[in-house]
Design a protein around this motif. Structure first.
Motif, PDB file in Angstrom:
ATOM      1  N   ASP A   8       0.856  -0.994   0.116  1.00 43.24           N
ATOM      2  CA  ASP A   8       0.014   0.081   0.184  1.00 43.24           C
ATOM      3  C   ASP A   8       0.954   1.126  -0.171  1.00 43.24           C
ATOM      4  OD1 ASP A   8      -2.381   2.521   0.638  1.00 43.24           O
ATOM      5  OD2 ASP A   8      -2.916   1.062   1.790  1.00 43.24           O
ATOM      6  N   SER A   9       1.279   1.660  -1.505  1.00 41.73           N
ATOM      7  CA  SER A   9       2.011   2.526  -1.655  1.00 41.73           C
ATOM      8  C   SER A   9       1.727   4.341  -0.894  1.00 41.73           C
ATOM      9  CB  SER A   9       2.335   3.474  -2.808  1.00 41.73           C
ATOM     10  OG  SER A   9       1.201   3.491  -3.513  1.00 41.73           O
ATOM     11  N   SER A  10       0.252   4.221  -0.566  1.00 37.07           N
ATOM     12  CA  SER A  10      -0.061   5.576  -0.020  1.00 37.07           C
ATOM     13  C   SER A  10       0.032   5.561   1.982  1.00 37.07           C
ATOM     14  CB  SER A  10      -1.720   5.577   0.012  1.00 37.07           C
ATOM     15  OG  SER A  10      -2.173   4.734   0.524  1.00 37.07           O
ATOM     16  N   ARG A  11      -0.103   4.351   2.477  1.00 36.79           N
ATOM     17  CA  ARG A  11       0.313   4.107   3.180  1.00 36.79           C
ATOM     18  C   ARG A  11       1.544   3.932   3.798  1.00 36.79           C
ATOM     19  NH1 ARG A  11      -2.604  -1.475   6.544  1.00 36.79           N
ATOM     20  NH2 ARG A  11      -3.937  -0.474   5.585  1.00 36.79           N
ATOM     21  N   ARG A  12       2.345   3.242   3.396  1.00 35.59           N
ATOM     22  CA  ARG A  12       3.898   3.740   3.342  1.00 35.59           C
ATOM     23  C   ARG A  12       4.450   5.845   3.275  1.00 35.59           C
ATOM     24  NH1 ARG A  12       5.100   0.666  -0.348  1.00 35.59           N
ATOM     25  NH2 ARG A  12       5.794   1.801  -1.898  1.00 35.59           N
ATOM     26  N   SER A  13       3.291   6.365   2.105  1.00 36.51           N
ATOM     27  CA  SER A  13       3.490   7.903   2.552  1.00 36.51           C
ATOM     28  C   SER A  13       3.535   8.371   3.153  1.00 36.51           C
ATOM     29  CB  SER A  13       3.275   7.945   0.621  1.00 36.51           C
ATOM     30  OG  SER A  13       3.964   7.456  -0.184  1.00 36.51           O
ATOM     31  N   GLU A  14       2.882   8.330   3.818  1.00 38.57           N
ATOM     32  CA  GLU A  14       1.398   8.447   5.081  1.00 38.57           C
ATOM     33  C   GLU A  14       3.414   7.924   6.437  1.00 38.57           C
ATOM     34  OE1 GLU A  14      -0.006  11.364   8.039  1.00 38.57           O
ATOM     35  OE2 GLU A  14       0.035  11.111   5.412  1.00 38.57           O
ATOM     36  N   ARG A  15       3.079   7.042   6.172  1.00 35.98           N
ATOM     37  CA  ARG A  15       4.639   6.630   7.232  1.00 35.98           C
ATOM     38  C   ARG A  15       5.267   7.504   7.318  1.00 35.98           C
ATOM     39  NH1 ARG A  15       3.051   1.024   6.957  1.00 35.98           N
ATOM     40  NH2 ARG A  15       4.329   1.097   5.706  1.00 35.98           N
ATOM     41  N   SER A  16       5.955   7.429   6.443  1.00 33.89           N
ATOM     42  CA  SER A  16       7.324   8.648   6.082  1.00 33.89           C
ATOM     43  C   SER A  16       6.516  10.231   6.487  1.00 33.89           C
ATOM     44  CB  SER A  16       7.408   8.200   4.309  1.00 33.89           C
ATOM     45  OG  SER A  16       7.818   6.776   3.720  1.00 33.89           O
TER      46      SER A  16
END
Length: 206
Positions: A8-16
């Motif tokens: 999930d790229s959006s979740r990974r981006s949000e974590r970053s």
């Protein structure tokens, strides 16, 4: 059989983003704004510098976004959700005092103090950042004050000819001045005194 799942790229981006926000706020609080660098933020957040530069043009922009997000989290709001209206109990002095005391507490909170001072100072030399600082942080809270004062006008508690914008600046201006220049202690008693003095000029004539 192993199930293959697409990350999930959006979740990974949000974590970053959250890691970068936390890193920026933490570093500014620990070493100060001048010594905080994009490299240090990236290292603490566990991301590459290019990840930061893909989303923000400067460390000031990172800090501003981080500070806005911190305020939303502290208030228990979702990202982009507007702040709630000022209290309206019918007692204008009590309502303004409650909010101004909360402002004093926030300015005295170490988690808020360092980034607020850094952004205020940087906004003076960087007009674009200064305008964004006003738009994202100051203007929304100013409008809440103005709305509460207009409601008081409609209820006959404030002079009809009073300018809500000027009135709100009379309330928040002294607190900001004392905090920025450290001209005296920033306390609840001081906030109450400001409300008392300002309302003397706002209340309708008998």
């Amino acid at each position: 059989m192993t199930e293959n799942r697409t990350p999930d790229s959006s979740r990974r981006s949000e974590r970053s983003r959250r890691a970068i926000h936390d890193a920026a706020l933490g570093l500014v609080g620990e070493v100060g704004y001048p010594k905080t660098t994009i490299e240090a933020i990236a290292a603490r957040a566990g991301v590459g510098k290019q990840t930061i530069y893909r989303w923000w043009p400067s460390k000031a922009a990172v800090l501003l976004d981080a500070f806005v997000a911190l305020g939303e989290r502290t208030a228990g709001r979702a990202e982009g959700e507007p702040a709630p209206a000022l209290p309206d109990t019918g007692d204008l002095a009590a309502d303004l005092g409650t909010v101004l005391r909360a402002t004093v507490d926030e300015l005295n909170d170490p988690a808020f103090e360092a980034p607020t001072r850094a952004l205020a100072a940087e906004g003076i030399v960087d007009p674009r950042l200064g305008a964004e600082f006003v738009e994202k942080l100051l203007a929304p809270s100013f409008e809440l004050y103005a709305a509460r004062l207009r409601a008081a006008q409609e209820a006959g508690q404030v002079r009809a000819d009073a300018d809500p914008r000027v009135a709100l600046e009379l309330l928040v201006g002294p607190v900001t001045h004392r905090w920025l220049l450290r001209t005296g202690p920033l306390t609840h008693d001081y906030a109450d005194a400001i409300v008392d003095h300002v309302l003397r000029g706002l209340l309708p004539n008998p």
